[in-house]
Design a protein around this motif. Structure first.
Motif, mmCIF file in Angstrom:
data_model
loop_
_atom_site.group_PDB
_atom_site.id
_atom_site.type_symbol
_atom_site.label_atom_id
_atom_site.label_comp_id
_atom_site.label_asym_id
_atom_site.label_seq_id
_atom_site.Cartn_x
_atom_site.Cartn_y
_atom_site.Cartn_z
ATOM 1 N N HIS A 10 36.269 41.538 43.962
ATOM 2 C CA HIS A 10 36.931 42.556 44.659
ATOM 3 C C HIS A 10 36.563 42.560 45.981
ATOM 4 C CE1 HIS A 10 38.478 44.363 40.939
ATOM 5 N NE2 HIS A 10 37.112 44.246 40.354
ATOM 6 N N GLY A 184 38.522 48.490 41.091
ATOM 7 C CA GLY A 184 37.337 47.459 41.696
ATOM 8 C C GLY A 184 36.329 48.310 42.143
ATOM 9 N N GLY A 299 35.106 49.985 46.686
ATOM 10 C CA GLY A 299 36.632 49.312 46.722
ATOM 11 C C GLY A 299 36.480 48.012 47.618
ATOM 12 N N GLY A 300 37.097 47.015 47.128
ATOM 13 C CA GLY A 300 36.964 45.816 47.899
ATOM 14 C C GLY A 300 37.288 45.918 49.294
#
Ligand code: NAP
Ligand code: HSE
Length: 459
Positions: A10, A184, A299-300
């Motif tokens: 991610h 993610g 989050g990625g």
């Protein structure tokens, strides 16, 4: 400048995506292009959401760690081993390292920073706390004119997302967790998120930086959100409260106390309005007063943004032949157990129906010095069962835990459900009402980011 990536999950994909979309701006800021030189993965055949030349993928760590053409190694593979060994090898090979690994930085950060300084290279770790929020750089640089006395906030995106989905969308815990994983936000093993360990690691890093002392993840008492049910959230809603997983640490003069625990906060408080994967961290100090750092905490791509910021810093430093990383100073403060912290608490107890249950429970709590401000006796989920919902007067967490442990030995007590801190945030300490200008700014940001605005009752 060439990057070596350890991991293309991610966060790794977030970094690659931003490198692509921002390539011109990056070249302008850095004075030269930034390229991916090599990428370590477990499975080169795995489909990925970003395009990477397959020739760059390798399963051989030394192809990244020992390649003299690679200047900066980005560790986004996670876990403690072999990851820690890889970071050491990269530093020993004279490469600067950027990592988003809170597990490693919380407990090995001091040694690794000392090694980085020895090698005259950087070890930067902004992405390890608060996703895109630049909180670590602020604590290391901008806020050092003040003495930080307290840190408090939401530092885990997965649990905040789960609590938001349960409270506002009526999702159950498992559904919301599965969605957090799909988006993610969650760790490879989400136990670290839902049991509070990820937040404890982040709080250890924040406390070490903020208070200039050595706080490890094991020093932080962590309780997660697995026991919180939709009934607890409904109770909170009825009483004008919201449930959040709160990380808090304080320099109490001579010692530090740090804990992560579910808490009910006033629904009008800004922390109650931190939704989904957003994080918010309050920093208090002599001089700075009260500051709040807010943004996407998981989050990625958001994390990739913080990682890439560190990469640019490390790359600029290499071009100037300087390094910023220094071992963290330590005042050697003792860490006091959070069991000694005094608060009011909400407790849900599940029991079999028992004639003298209410009186017995009150007596047992009193024996441990715990008195109650509210006591609700209801039927349980099934016939023959009962539920007691209690709110204590101020008491230590330790006294309450001991009382609940004793309650569990009673044959008719089935389970201690939720144990939630009633976080009384003081006006002037954490202002419940934001000044009008801040309200407008917050509304604008929330609108732009398409995050749900305030519920009934308005701003
Ligand atoms: P992830 O999606 O599971 O990605 C891990 C990557 O590392 C994968 O590409 C995997 O290869 C590779 N990898 C793992 N073990 C390996 C090994 N032994 N040898 C070679 N490659 C290996 O994890 P992530 O969510 O990106 O998180 C990465 C790190 O960032 C973790 O430390 C996490 O705590 C931290 N972090 C994550 C977030 C977030 O929101 N996700 C935010 C902040 C910090 P394959 O793809 O081939 O399996
Ligand atoms: N699993 C972490 C979280 C990722 O949910 O906050 C960001 O560190």
């Amino acid at each position: 400048m060439r990057l070596g990536l350890l991991g293309l999950g991610h966060v790794g994909c977030g970094v690659v995506q931003l490198l692509e979309t921002q390539s011109e701006a990056i070249a302008l800021r850095l004075g030269e292009p930034l390229e991916v030189g090599r990428v370590l993965v477990r499975d080169p055949a795995k489909p990925r959401p970003v395009k990477v030349n397959p020739d760059l993928l390798t399963t051989d760590p030394s192809a990244v760690l020992a390649d003299p053409a690679i200047d900066v190694v980005v560790e986004v593979m996670g876990g403690v081993e072999p990851t820690g060994a890889y970071i050491r090898q990269a530093l020993q090979h004279g490469k600067s390292v950027v990592t988003a690994n809170k597990e490693i930085m919380a407990d090995q950060g001091r040694d690794l920073l000392a090694l980085a300084q020895e090698q005259g290279v950087d070890l930067l770790f902004e992405g390890s706390v608060g996703g895109a929020i630049p909180i670590l750089r602020a604590l290391l640089d901008s806020l050092t004119g003040s003495r930080v006395t307290r840190i408090l906030g939401i530092v885990n995106g997965t649990t905040n997302f789960i609590l938001t989905q349960m409270a506002e969308e009526g999702q159950d815990f498992a559904e919301a967790l599965a969605e957090a994983q799909r988006l993610g936000y969650a760790e490879t093993d989400p136990t670290a998120d839902v049991e509070g360990h990820d937040a404890a690691r982040k709080l250890a890093i924040l406390s070490s930086l903020a208070f200039s002392t050595d706080v490890r993840s094991g020093d932080v008492l962590a309780r997660g959100i697995t026991a919180i049910t939709s009934d607890d959230l409904a109770y909170a809603r009825r009483h004008g409260l919201a449930c959040k997983l709160i990380a808090q640490a304080e320099d109490q003069g001579g010692f530090v106390a740090a804990q992560v625990a579910p808490a009910f906060v006033d629904a009008r408080h800004p922390l109650a309005r931190v939704k989904g994967a957003f994080n918010a961290i309050y920093v208090y100090g002599d001089g700075l007063g009260e500051s709040m750092f807010y943004g996407l905490g998981a989050g990625g791509v958001p994390t990739g943004s913080a990682v890439l910021g560190d990469v640019l810093q490390a790359a600029r430093n290499r071009r100037s032949r300087v390094a910023f990383s220094r071992p963290l100073p330590s005042r050697g403060l003792a860490v006091r157990s959070a069991r000694e912290a005094v608060s009011r608490f909400y407790v849900r107890l599940e029991t079999e129906t028992h004639a003298s249950a209410a009186a017995d429970l009150r007596r047992l709590l009193l024996q441990h010095g715990v008195t109650l401000s509210s006591f609700l006796d209801q039927p349980g989920q099934n016939r023959g069962q009962a539920r007691f919902t209690l709110v204590t007067n101020p008491c230590t967490l330790g006294a309450l835990e001991d009382a609940l442990q004793a309650a569990l030995s009673l044959p008719w007590v089935r389970a201690v459900g939720a144990l939630v801190q009633m976080l009384d945030l003081q006006a002037g300490d954490l202002a419940v009402e934001l000044p009008p200008t801040v309200q407008v700014e917050e509304r604008r940001m929330l609108g732009r980011l398409d995050v749900a605005g305030p519920g009934e009752g308005g701003w």
